[in-house]
Design an enzyme around this catalytic site. Structure first.
Site, PDB file in Angstrom:
ATOM      1  CG  LEU A 298      -2.942   0.082  -7.496  1.00  0.00           C
ATOM      2  CD1 LEU A 298      -3.341  -1.084  -8.397  1.00  0.00           C
ATOM      3  CD2 LEU A 298      -2.317   1.194  -8.330  1.00  0.00           C
ATOM      4  CG  ASP A 299      -3.502  -4.530  -2.975  1.00  0.00           C
ATOM      5  OD1 ASP A 299      -4.625  -4.229  -2.553  1.00  0.00           O
ATOM      6  OD2 ASP A 299      -3.196  -5.664  -3.382  1.00  0.00           O
ATOM      7  CB  ALA A 300      -0.408   0.184   0.440  1.00  0.00           C
TER       8      ALA A 300
ATOM      9  CB  SER B  89      -0.131  -2.417  -6.460  1.00  0.00           C
ATOM     10  OG  SER B  89      -0.283  -3.760  -6.038  1.00  0.00           O
TER      11      SER B  89
END
Length: 204
Positions: free
Chosen positions: A45-47, A49
């Site tokens: 999961l992107d930082a 997000s």
């Protein structure tokens, strides 16, 4: 018979989905929350997000979530996001997202998309730190969006492609596991019974 387990973690904004900091930015890592070095992330999961991150030390569980086996009827595990976008979506924009849009790395698979009011969200929202940028002259909306693949920053790129820039992105569910009422930074360990393992395509 061995028992498989996984951890459901409500990842805060700004935390990288990795344990080692190999970049020169201000983001923190999972090492601030977990000391078990055998854990691996099942679906990054992107930082920037937030929301559900699954971790496990069981390679079978990791593989079943990230690369669902063909034996499981070939069904890919859906990932559902709560997406706050800038603007009010039109039926045409929602239809585009549902049918799939053409990005630089190819056309996305059909997605499930539904517009929600804030009262209809499946959980109570927490205050993000830092808060989203707000423009008083431009309204915002919430979408619930389920995708069945994992292109880089896919949901953000899809919403931007149809003219709905993403303001906030929260992952609500992965492979049938939901965030539930976990507070930001909290986690819970789930032990998988034989039925759940079978649903994931894991042979026990």
């Amino acid at each position: 018979m061995s028992t498989s387990s996984l951890i459901l973690f409500n990842k805060p904004y700004g935390v990288q989905s990795q344990f080692r900091d190999d970049s020169n930015n201000d983001h923190t890592t999972l090492s601030q929350y977990f000391t078990d070095k055998s854990l691996r992330v099942a679906g990054r999961l992107d930082a920037t997000s937030e929301g559900l991150l699954i971790l496990t030390s069981d390679g079978r569980v990791n593989k079943a979530i990230t690369h669902p086996p063909k034996a499981n009827d070939g069904h890919k595990q859906g990932k559902t996001y709560l997406v706050q976008v800038e603007g009010i979506p039109t039926p045409q924009q929602l239809s585009q997202l549902e049918k799939g849009v053409v990005l630089k790395d190819g056309k996305t698979l059909p997605a499930k998309v539904k517009q929600l009011s804030e009262d209809e969200l499946p959980m109570s929202l927490w205050q993000r730190d830092p808060p989203i940028r707000e423009r008083k002259s431009v309204p915002d909306s919430w979408l619930m969006m389920t995708i069945y693949e994992g292109k880089n920053r896919q949901v953000r790129r899809m919403s931007a492609h149809v003219g709905l820039p993403c303001l906030r992105l929260i992952r609500w569910s992965v492979a049938g596991f939901e965030l539930g009422d976990l507070e930001v930074g909290e986690f819970v360990r789930i032990h998988l019974n034989s039925e759940r393992c079978q649903q994931l395509g894991i042979m026990m």
